[in-house]
Design a protein around this motif. Structure first.
Motif: not given
Length: 358
Positions: A23-35, A53-58
């Motif tokens: 939750r700090g300023a060093s990281w930005v939340r791009l999507r659910q559970d993706v930083y 990162l939230r898609m299946p392989p392939g």
């Protein structure tokens, strides 16, 4: 985790970060559970890496998103939806900001086969949900270190030790494993993403993107023709062929492509982009759009034309074209956006005055 895109739950589970740190300023939340590291550029490449990162392989980045990764920076921005192409037998949950497309199955005498390179993972294909028939077969482009976007290159050349480049590979990436979230995102090949863009996007926008691919040399007109012929029987094939016929790769900016196509849609004859005109001094000038038969030209004046030196050169060009017998009209971005009907009437009147008969 410096300069990386990652799953927050993975970082917490491995003890690299705490939920409080995320939750700090060093990281930005791009999507659910993706930083991501907050120092990374907020561009479409970052959005693509987050989506994968939230898609299946392939999964491959496709359409306008793939065109961006091939170097057409106006094809998409950070807030635009990311287009992804999944193998036919793979399903993924929908997410905001993601356009999911499926590669078609190939019908053969032995049944339905997934195209080569697709990972046979995920749930089976429901009978009441056939695959999207407008998609070309999966054709992946291996990571290309010689053509990264400028922003990806800047990230790879500065900062801490480079963790964004994958190890050397002699062939396409292994589709049985998730892609490296910090490497070049896997995407469809230039000709394929041009076909996808022609089918999925608004025609005017699609022409601007495909002109960009042509201008960069990522694809050629013959490559587009081959791709159109390969997909001629597929739904969307006629539309793609029509969009390809509107492209030429000569426009120097997206608005010039958009202007050319919109004028044609308004019923004017097709203009020639960057037509060579030799003036009295022997210099060859290239108006943005021209109708050589009638000696009528249109120049698009973007914001960069407000520079004093550029304005001086533009006025000199205008005088030389007029001396050579050309009628030159100027179009600004504001007129293209909000005063297009009056603009069409002015150009139509100029063409009629020079002998054009609608």
């Amino acid at each position: 985790m410096a300069w990386q895109v990652f799953r927050g739950s993975d970082a917490v589970r491995r003890g690299l970060l705490s939920r409080h740190h995320l939750r700090g300023a060093s990281w930005v939340r791009l999507r659910q559970d993706v930083y991501a590291d907050a120092r990374l550029d907020r561009d479409h490449a970052l959005a693509c890496r987050a989506v994968l990162l939230r898609m299946p392989p392939g999964t491959l980045i496709a359409g306008p998103s793939a065109a961006y990764l091939h170097g057409v920076e106006h094809a998409a921005d950070f807030t635009d939806d990311v287009h992804v192409l999944l193998p036919a037998m793979v399903r993924a949950d929908s997410h905001p900001g993601v356009r999911v497309h499926h590669a078609p199955m190939i019908s053969t005498c032995s049944g339905l086969l997934v195209p080569a390179g697709a990972a046979p993972t995920g749930r089976g294909l429901p009978r009441d949900r056939p695959p999207d028939p407008t998609m070309p077969p999966i054709q992946a482009t291996p990571p290309d270190r010689n053509r990264p976007t400028d922003r990806i290159r800047r990230q790879n050349q500065s900062g801490p030790p480079d963790r964004t480049k994958p190890p050397n590979q002699s062939g396409p990436p292994d589709r049985t494993k998730p892609p490296d979230p910090n490497g070049p995102p896997p995407r469809t090949a230039p000709a394929v993403c041009a076909w996808e863009t022609a089918v999925w996007a608004d025609p005017v926008r699609a022409v601007g993107i495909i002109d960009g691919l042509l201008r960069l040399g990522a694809v050629s007109q013959s490559g587009l023709a081959t791709e159109a012929a390969r997909n001629t029987g597929r739904p969307g094939g006629r539309r793609a062929s029509w969009v390809f016929s509107l492209t030429d790769g000569c426009a120097q900016s997206p608005p010039e492509s958009h202007l050319r196509v919109r004028l044609m849609f308004a019923g004017l004859p097709q203009p020639v982009a960057q037509h060579p005109v030799r003036v009295s001094t022997g210099v060859v000038l290239h108006p943005d759009l021209a109708w050589p038969e009638f000696r009528v030209a249109v120049e698009y004046n973007g914001r960069w034309h407000l520079d004093a030196d550029r304005m001086h050169r533009d006025r000199r060009r205008l005088n030389q074209l007029v001396e050579a017998g050309w009628l030159v009209l100027h179009v600004t971005g504001r007129r293209l956006r909000s005063e297009f009907p009056p603009l069409v009437r002015e150009i139509r009147a100029a063409l009629v005055a020079r002998g054009w008969r609608p």
